[in-house]
Write an enzyme that holds these catalytic residues in place. Structure first.
Site: not given
Ligand code: NDP
Length: 480
Positions: A54, A127, A337
C-alpha cells in the site's frame, strides 16, 4: 501584516538563501556554512521508509453520519444515535506497487478509514474487495514477494505470481475479482470498500455478534478496461490521486453508504461456511445488508506528507463495542500493522496530528524517539498511583470468548470444493461482456508462464465452473 522571515531550525534569521559561503568569490565552500549543511542534511533525510504494501496512496478528510439505528448490535458510541457525525480520514491505495507506481495498475485497492470517535480512534482498514488471496498470515510475506520483484532482474514476474496461486486454491475467489474489470477501478470514487475480515460487535447487554462491513459507492461502480488502464498508467500514473483531489476541490464530495452484515455469535458454530475465512463472503441471502450511515470525503489534505504519508492505520485501533474475531489473517494484521508504523514512523507515531485521537489520552507510555509533546509532564508514569489517575474505565470490557482445542497448526476446516464455489458464483453473476474481459485479462497474465503451472491453475477454474475453465483454456489455446 508583518512578513515572516526565513529562519534556520534553531530560529536564527537567514540573510542570504541564494549564495553558499565560500573562501573568496571563486573559492571552495566553507564547512562553517551551517545554513548549507543544515539544508542539505535535512533534504537527505526527507524520505521515510515506504510501506511494504500500500505504498502509493491518496487521502482526504471527511465525516461519517449515522442514518440507521444499530444499537441493538453495538454499544460503540459512534453509532449511538441517528444523525451523529464523526470526523474521519480516509486513505486509498494500490497494494503491490512502489510509492511512485501507477494508480491504474491491476491490483486490489486499499480503502482505510480512521474514525476519530469520542471514545478514541477506530480504523476500518479494508480493501475494495470483500475477500483476500490467502487466509493464514503465515503465507503473507510469501504471497507479497510474488507480487513484487524478482531477486536478480528486479522485474515483476507473472510466472512467480501464478506459481504461488497454482499452489493456493483459496486464492481463486480473489483472483476472479482481481482479473475482472473491478481489478482496475476508474479512480477511487467509483469503487466499493469492504472491511473484508469478520469483526465483532458488542452491545449494551454485553452480547457479541460477528460483523462484516461494506461501504458501497454512491457514485456508482465504474471500472477501466485493461487497455484503458494500461494507457493511463503511461499518460497519467497519478490518475486516481488527481481524480479524488480535483473532485473534492470542486465541491463534488464522494460518498459511500456503510452497511453491516450481522451474524449472531452462536451461528458461527453451525454455519456451513467458516465465517472467519477471509477468502469467503457471507451470502446476502443468509445475512442481508443493514444500512448504518454515510461516509463523505469533503476536505483535501493541505500537506500530503503530514496527512497522507504519515497517516498510520491499524485494525488494532478499535473502540468499545467493536472487537476482533478468530479470523487468522486479521489476527496476523493485529501484529503487522502497528509494527509497520513503528518501523516507518517511530514508536510515537500515534502522537502525530493525523493519528492522534481527538480525545485526551493519558497513560504511562514515556520517551522514545521523537516524543514531541510534553511526554506526560510531571504526572505519574505508573498506575495504580496515589493520585488515582489515570483510572481504569468501567463497562468497556468484552464478554469472554469461548475457545477450545489443542494448540496445533491447523488448515482451515473447509472441504476442498468450498474454495471454488464462491469464485464460480462470482463468475456466473457477471454479464457476458465482463466474463469475456475477465478471460482476456487472465489469459494475458498467464501467457508465457510455464505449462505445468498453467495446467495446475486451470484445474481450479474448471472446479469453480466448467464454463469458466473451458473459456480460459480456449483463450490460452489449450485443448484437453
Ligand atoms: P448477491 O447476488 O446477493 O450479491 C452479489 C454481490 O456481488 C453484490 O454485492 C454485488 O454488489 C456484487 N457484484 C455484482 N457484480 C459484480 C461483479 N461483476 N464483480 C464483483 N462483484 C459484483 O449474491 P451473494 O451474496 O450470494 O454473493 C454471490 C457472489 O457475489 C459471491 O460469491 C461473491 O463473489 C460476490 N460478492 C458477494 C458479496 C457479499 O458480501 N455477499 C460482496 C461482493 C461480491 P455491488 O455491485 O454493489 O458490489
Amino acid at each position: 501584516m508583518k512578513k515572516k522571515i526565513l529562519r534556520m531550525d534553531n530560529g536564527k534569521a537567514v540573510y542570504d538563501n541564494q549564495n553558499s559561503l565560500t573562501a573568496g568569490p571563486r573559492g571552495p565552500v566553507l564547512m562553517q556554512d551551517i545554513l548549507l549543511m543544515e539544508k542539505l542534511a535535512h533534504f537527505d533525510r526527507e524520505e521515510i521508509p515506504e510501506r511494504i504494501v500500500h505504498a502509493k496512496g491518496a487521502g482526504a478528510h471527511g465525516t461519517f453520519t449515522v442514518t440507521n439505528d444499530i444499537t441493538a448490535y453495538t454499544k460503540a458510541s459512534i453509532f449511538s444515535e441517528i444523525g451523529k457525525v464523526t470526523e474521519t480520514f480516509t486513505r486509498f491505495s494500490t497494494v503491490g506497487g512502489e510509492r511512485g507506481s501507477a494508480d491504474t495498475a491491476r491490483d486490489p485497492r486499499g480503502f482505510a478509514t480512521k474514525f476519530y470517535t469520542d471514545e478514541g480512534n477506530w480504523d476500518l482498514v479494508g480493501n475494495n474487495t470483500p475477500v483476500f488471496f490467502i487466509r493464514d498470515p503465515l503465507k503473507f510475506p510469501d504471497f507479497i514477494h510474488t507480487q513484487k520483484r524478482l531477486p536478480d532482474s528486479n522485474l515483476k514476474s507473472n510466472e512467480m505470481v501464478w506459481d504461488f496461486w497454482s499452489k493456493s486454491p483459496e486464492s481463486l475467489h480473489q483472483i476472479t475479482t482481481l482479473f475482472s474489470n473491478r481489478g482496475t477501478p476508474d479512480g477511487y470514487r467509483h469503487m466499493n470498500g469492504y472491511g473484508s475480515h469478520t469483526y465483532s460487535f458488542i452491545n449494551g447487554k454485553n452480547e457479541r455478534f460477528w460483523v462484516k462491513f461494506h461501504l458501497k459507492t454512491v457514485q456508482g461502480i465504474k471500472n477501466l478496461r485493461s487497455d484503458e488502464a494500461v494507457r493511463l498508467a503511461g499518460e497519467n500514473p497519478d490518475y486516481a490521486t488527481q481524480d479524488l483531489f480535483e473532485a473534492i476541490e470542486a465541491g463534488d464530495f464522494p460518498k459511500w453508504t456503510m452497511y453491516v452484515q450481522i451474524m449472531p455469535e452462536t451461528d458461527a458454530e453451525s454455519y456451513p461456511i467458516n465465517p472467519f475465512d477471509v477468502t469467503k463472503v457471507w451470502p446476502h441471502a443468509d445475512y442481508p445488508l443493514i444500512e448504518v450511515g454515510v461516509l463523505e470525503l469533503n476536505r483535501n489534505p493541505e500537506n500530503y506528507f503530514a496527512e497522507v504519508e504519515q497517516a498510520a492505520f491499524s485494525p488494532t485501533n478499535k473502540v468499545p463495542g467493536i472487537g476482533f474475531s478468530p479470523d487468522k489473517m486479521l489476527q496476523g494484521r493485529l501484529f503487522s500493522y502497528p509494527d509497520t508504523q513503528r518501523y516507518r514512523l517511530g514508536v510515537n507515531y500515534n502522537l502525530l496530528p493525523i493519528n492522534r485521537p481527538k480525545i485526551e489520552v493519558e497513560n504511562g507510555y514515556r520517551n522514545g524517539f521523537m516524543r514531541f509533546d510534553d511526554n506526560g509532564g510531571n504526572r505519574p508514569n505508573y498506575e495504580p498511583n496515589a493520585t488515582g489517575e489515570p483510572a481504569e474505565a468501567a463497562g468497556v470490557d468484552e464478554p469472554p470468548l469461548k475457545v477450545c482445542g489443542d494448540a496445533d497448526r491447523y488448515a482451515y476446516d473447509s472441504d476442498e470444493n468450498s474454495d471454488f464455489a464462491q469464485a464460480g458464483a462470482l463468475y456466473r453473476l457477471m454479464p457476458k461482456n465482463e466474463q469475456e474481459d475477465l478471460i482476456n485479462n487472465l489469459a494475458g497474465s498467464m501467457r508465457g508462464v510455464r505449462e505445468e503451472i498453467v495446467e495446475t491453475a486451470l484445474e481450479f477454474f474448471y472446479k469453480a465452473d466448467s464454463g469458466y475453465g473451458s473459456a480460459l483454456a480456449k483463450k490460452l489455446g489449450i485443448t484437453r
